[in-house]
Write a protein that holds these residues in place. Sequence first.
Motif, PDB file in Angstrom:
ATOM      1  N   PHE A  92       0.918  -1.099  -0.047  1.00  0.00           N
ATOM      2  CA  PHE A  92      -0.075  -0.335  -0.363  1.00  0.00           C
ATOM      3  C   PHE A  92       0.484   1.338  -0.144  1.00  0.00           C
ATOM      4  O   PHE A  92       0.561   2.170  -0.761  1.00  0.00           O
ATOM      5  CB  PHE A  92      -0.936   0.235   1.287  1.00  0.00           C
ATOM      6  N   VAL A  93       1.436   1.150   1.078  1.00  0.00           N
ATOM      7  CA  VAL A  93       2.702   2.630   1.068  1.00  0.00           C
ATOM      8  C   VAL A  93       3.573   2.798   0.135  1.00  0.00           C
ATOM      9  O   VAL A  93       3.279   3.647  -0.791  1.00  0.00           O
ATOM     10  CB  VAL A  93       3.347   3.122   2.460  1.00  0.00           C
ATOM     11  N   ILE A  96       1.624   3.900  -2.950  1.00  0.00           N
ATOM     12  CA  ILE A  96       1.530   4.979  -3.082  1.00  0.00           C
ATOM     13  C   ILE A  96       1.992   6.435  -3.450  1.00  0.00           C
ATOM     14  O   ILE A  96       1.630   7.176  -4.174  1.00  0.00           O
ATOM     15  CB  ILE A  96      -0.203   5.216  -2.330  1.00  0.00           C
ATOM     16  N   ASN A  97       3.256   5.802  -3.039  1.00  0.00           N
ATOM     17  CA  ASN A  97       4.491   6.979  -2.985  1.00  0.00           C
ATOM     18  C   ASN A  97       4.775   7.487  -4.147  1.00  0.00           C
ATOM     19  O   ASN A  97       5.398   8.130  -4.060  1.00  0.00           O
ATOM     20  CB  ASN A  97       5.186   6.957  -1.504  1.00  0.00           C
ATOM     21  N   LEU A  99       3.464   6.483  -7.029  1.00  0.00           N
ATOM     22  CA  LEU A  99       2.779   7.140  -7.628  1.00  0.00           C
ATOM     23  C   LEU A  99       2.350   8.338  -7.674  1.00  0.00           C
ATOM     24  O   LEU A  99       2.237   9.860  -8.519  1.00  0.00           O
ATOM     25  CB  LEU A  99       1.499   6.787  -7.622  1.00  0.00           C
ATOM     26  N   LYS A 100       2.308   8.848  -6.896  1.00  0.00           N
ATOM     27  CA  LYS A 100       2.153  10.652  -5.687  1.00  0.00           C
ATOM     28  C   LYS A 100       3.392  11.184  -6.663  1.00  0.00           C
ATOM     29  O   LYS A 100       3.527  12.584  -6.796  1.00  0.00           O
ATOM     30  CB  LYS A 100       2.221  10.785  -4.831  1.00  0.00           C
TER      31      LYS A 100
END
Length: 139
Positions: A92-93, A96-97, A99-100
Motif C-alpha cells: 500500500f504505502v 502510493i508514494n 504514484l504521488k
Amino acid sequence: MLKGFREFILRGNVIDLAVAVVIGAAFTAVVNSIVTNLFNPLIGALFKAESLDESLVWTIALPTGSAEVKFGAVIGSVITFLIVAAVVYFVFVLPINKLKEAQERRRKAGVSEPDAPDTELDILSDIRDLLAAQARTRD
C-alpha cells in the motif's frame, strides 16, 4: 439540546472520523486476509508447524501448580506484526508514494512557471512609452 447535537454530528471532523473508522476496518480485513492466507501458511511450512502458539512451550512446575510460558506464541506475534507491517508498506504505502512522485513529476514537467506579474511601475512605464510614441506620431 437537539440543535447542539445536530451541529456536533454535522461537523466535518466527526464525519471524517467516521469514514476513517469504516475504511480502517475494511483495510484491516484486507491486511489480515493477506497475512492469514498467504504468509502464515508459508511460515507454517517453513517451521513444519501449523502454529507457533503450541511450539516452544516451557512448563514451569511450582508448588501451587504449573505454568506454561509460550515463547512460540510471542515469536509468532512478533513475526505476524512484522509481516503485517511489511504488507502495509510494500503493498500500500510504497506504491502510493511512487504514484504521488510520478504525479508530481508530471505536474512539474507539464506546467511552466508563470511570468512575474507586472508591477505598477511596469504598467506606468508602458503607459509613458505609449504616450511618448503617440506624441511623436502627431508631430
